[in-house]
Design a protein around this motif. Structure first.
Motif, mmCIF file in Angstrom:
data_model
loop_
_atom_site.group_PDB
_atom_site.id
_atom_site.type_symbol
_atom_site.label_atom_id
_atom_site.label_comp_id
_atom_site.label_asym_id
_atom_site.label_seq_id
_atom_site.Cartn_x
_atom_site.Cartn_y
_atom_site.Cartn_z
ATOM 1 N N ASP A 148 0.810 -1.219 0.000
ATOM 2 C CA ASP A 148 0.000 0.000 0.000
ATOM 3 C C ASP A 148 0.847 1.275 0.000
ATOM 4 O O ASP A 148 0.318 2.373 0.107
ATOM 5 C CB ASP A 148 -0.981 0.011 1.167
ATOM 6 C CG ASP A 148 -0.300 0.016 2.528
ATOM 7 O OD1 ASP A 148 0.948 0.110 2.592
ATOM 8 O OD2 ASP A 148 -1.016 -0.072 3.545
ATOM 9 N N GLY A 149 2.175 1.128 -0.091
ATOM 10 C CA GLY A 149 3.065 2.285 -0.154
ATOM 11 C C GLY A 149 3.636 2.729 1.176
ATOM 12 O O GLY A 149 4.512 3.586 1.211
ATOM 13 N N ARG A 150 3.136 2.154 2.274
ATOM 14 C CA ARG A 150 3.694 2.513 3.588
ATOM 15 C C ARG A 150 5.152 2.078 3.664
ATOM 16 O O ARG A 150 5.540 1.052 3.121
ATOM 17 C CB ARG A 150 2.922 1.838 4.724
ATOM 18 C CG ARG A 150 1.579 2.429 5.000
ATOM 19 C CD ARG A 150 0.936 1.809 6.226
ATOM 20 N NE ARG A 150 0.694 0.382 5.984
ATOM 21 C CZ ARG A 150 0.848 -0.577 6.892
ATOM 22 N NH1 ARG A 150 1.257 -0.281 8.115
ATOM 23 N NH2 ARG A 150 0.605 -1.835 6.604
ATOM 24 N N ILE A 151 5.951 2.889 4.373
ATOM 25 C CA ILE A 151 7.368 2.579 4.594
ATOM 26 C C ILE A 151 7.569 2.282 6.078
ATOM 27 O O ILE A 151 7.153 3.058 6.939
ATOM 28 C CB ILE A 151 8.266 3.767 4.189
ATOM 29 C CG1 ILE A 151 8.052 4.155 2.731
ATOM 30 C CG2 ILE A 151 9.733 3.472 4.487
ATOM 31 C CD1 ILE A 151 8.591 3.176 1.729
ATOM 32 N N VAL A 152 8.215 1.161 6.360
ATOM 33 C CA VAL A 152 8.555 0.766 7.726
ATOM 34 C C VAL A 152 10.070 0.667 7.798
ATOM 35 O O VAL A 152 10.695 0.060 6.931
ATOM 36 C CB VAL A 152 7.912 -0.584 8.099
ATOM 37 C CG1 VAL A 152 8.321 -1.017 9.489
ATOM 38 C CG2 VAL A 152 6.394 -0.511 7.989
ATOM 39 N N SER A 153 10.660 1.283 8.811
ATOM 40 C CA SER A 153 12.113 1.212 8.991
ATOM 41 C C SER A 153 12.503 -0.118 9.618
ATOM 42 O O SER A 153 11.701 -0.760 10.298
ATOM 43 C CB SER A 153 12.585 2.356 9.888
ATOM 44 O OG SER A 153 12.336 3.584 9.274
ATOM 45 N N GLY A 154 13.746 -0.489 9.412
ATOM 46 C CA GLY A 154 14.266 -1.710 10.001
ATOM 47 C C GLY A 154 15.779 -1.690 10.014
ATOM 48 O O GLY A 154 16.408 -0.685 9.648
ATOM 49 N N GLN A 155 16.360 -2.809 10.463
ATOM 50 C CA GLN A 155 17.805 -2.897 10.611
ATOM 51 C C GLN A 155 18.255 -4.327 10.336
ATOM 52 O O GLN A 155 17.569 -5.282 10.702
ATOM 53 C CB GLN A 155 18.173 -2.490 12.035
ATOM 54 C CG GLN A 155 19.637 -2.413 12.318
ATOM 55 C CD GLN A 155 19.894 -1.877 13.723
ATOM 56 O OE1 GLN A 155 19.078 -2.045 14.624
ATOM 57 N NE2 GLN A 155 21.020 -1.243 13.913
ATOM 58 N N VAL A 156 19.422 -4.466 9.704
ATOM 59 C CA VAL A 156 20.001 -5.782 9.439
ATOM 60 C C VAL A 156 20.535 -6.359 10.749
ATOM 61 O O VAL A 156 21.378 -5.751 11.404
ATOM 62 C CB VAL A 156 21.136 -5.701 8.391
ATOM 63 C CG1 VAL A 156 21.821 -7.058 8.230
ATOM 64 C CG2 VAL A 156 20.613 -5.196 7.058
ATOM 65 N N LEU A 157 20.007 -7.523 11.144
ATOM 66 C CA LEU A 157 20.481 -8.209 12.349
ATOM 67 C C LEU A 157 21.548 -9.244 12.033
ATOM 68 O O LEU A 157 22.421 -9.508 12.837
ATOM 69 C CB LEU A 157 19.328 -8.922 13.061
ATOM 70 C CG LEU A 157 18.292 -8.063 13.747
ATOM 71 C CD1 LEU A 157 17.289 -8.959 14.470
ATOM 72 C CD2 LEU A 157 18.932 -7.111 14.725
ATOM 73 N N ASP A 158 21.440 -9.855 10.853
ATOM 74 C CA ASP A 158 22.400 -10.886 10.459
ATOM 75 C C ASP A 158 22.625 -10.795 8.957
ATOM 76 O O ASP A 158 21.677 -10.859 8.179
ATOM 77 C CB ASP A 158 21.868 -12.271 10.827
ATOM 78 C CG ASP A 158 22.857 -13.388 10.546
ATOM 79 O OD1 ASP A 158 24.038 -13.096 10.265
ATOM 80 O OD2 ASP A 158 22.452 -14.563 10.612
ATOM 81 N N ALA A 159 23.863 -10.605 8.584
ATOM 82 C CA ALA A 159 24.226 -10.505 7.175
ATOM 83 C C ALA A 159 24.932 -11.793 6.770
ATOM 84 O O ALA A 159 26.087 -11.793 6.390
ATOM 85 C CB ALA A 159 25.119 -9.292 6.938
ATOM 86 N N GLY A 160 24.221 -12.904 6.868
ATOM 87 C CA GLY A 160 24.795 -14.210 6.590
ATOM 88 C C GLY A 160 24.940 -14.492 5.109
ATOM 89 O O GLY A 160 24.478 -13.736 4.255
ATOM 90 N N GLU A 161 25.598 -15.611 4.814
ATOM 91 C CA GLU A 161 25.820 -15.991 3.422
ATOM 92 C C GLU A 161 24.523 -16.420 2.734
ATOM 93 O O GLU A 161 24.299 -16.099 1.578
ATOM 94 C CB GLU A 161 26.842 -17.124 3.350
ATOM 95 C CG GLU A 161 28.242 -16.675 3.676
ATOM 96 C CD GLU A 161 29.248 -17.807 3.548
ATOM 97 O OE1 GLU A 161 29.001 -18.744 2.754
ATOM 98 O OE2 GLU A 161 30.266 -17.753 4.226
ATOM 99 N N LYS A 162 23.679 -17.147 3.447
ATOM 100 C CA LYS A 162 22.447 -17.662 2.836
ATOM 101 C C LYS A 162 21.285 -16.680 3.009
ATOM 102 O O LYS A 162 20.578 -16.387 2.058
ATOM 103 C CB LYS A 162 22.089 -19.015 3.433
ATOM 104 C CG LYS A 162 20.879 -19.620 2.791
ATOM 105 C CD LYS A 162 20.676 -21.058 3.187
ATOM 106 C CE LYS A 162 19.421 -21.557 2.490
ATOM 107 N NZ LYS A 162 19.418 -22.951 2.264
ATOM 108 N N PHE A 163 21.083 -16.205 4.219
ATOM 109 C CA PHE A 163 19.966 -15.306 4.505
ATOM 110 C C PHE A 163 20.460 -14.002 5.108
ATOM 111 O O PHE A 163 21.464 -13.977 5.814
ATOM 112 C CB PHE A 163 18.992 -15.938 5.510
ATOM 113 C CG PHE A 163 18.153 -17.032 4.947
ATOM 114 C CD1 PHE A 163 17.077 -16.742 4.124
ATOM 115 C CD2 PHE A 163 18.430 -18.350 5.238
ATOM 116 C CE1 PHE A 163 16.298 -17.760 3.594
ATOM 117 C CE2 PHE A 163 17.661 -19.373 4.718
ATOM 118 C CZ PHE A 163 16.585 -19.076 3.893
ATOM 119 N N THR A 164 19.728 -12.941 4.841
ATOM 120 C CA THR A 164 19.903 -11.669 5.537
ATOM 121 C C THR A 164 18.667 -11.511 6.403
ATOM 122 O O THR A 164 17.540 -11.618 5.915
ATOM 123 C CB THR A 164 20.004 -10.499 4.545
ATOM 124 O OG1 THR A 164 21.145 -10.714 3.707
ATOM 125 C CG2 THR A 164 20.144 -9.174 5.267
#
Length: 91
Positions: free
Chosen positions: A37-53
């Protein structure tokens, strides 16, 4: 600030989003999660792994759909200003 949006979300649980195929994510990097719907939600990278972020959403995840939600890495980390009075103090 990147104009690249990632839509390869594999799972959304409570406040966490699991993305695949994210190029060069950084630990603690701030992100913008754009809902259908166009809403923006802020967030943060907790894990920058090889398979999943793994992304932690700072807002409501209700309405986030795996197929239509997009994530944009900002290239920035959280910053805040403190007074010199706080230097050397132990909390």
């Amino acid at each position: 600030m990147s104009d690249v949006y990632y839509k390869d979300i594999k799972k959304i649980t409570n406040i966490l989003l699991f993305l695949e195929n994210v190029k060069n994510p950084a630990y603690n990097e701030l992100v913008e999660v754009e809902l259908e719907d166009g809403r923006i939600v802020s967030g943060q990278v907790l894990d920058a792994g090889e398979k999943f972020t793994v992304i932690q959403s700072f807002g409501e995840t209700t309405g986030m759909n795996i197929g239509t939600t997009k994530v944009r890495l900002t290239g920035e980390t959280a910053k805040f200003t403190v007074s010199e009075d706080i230097l050397g103090r132990i909390f």
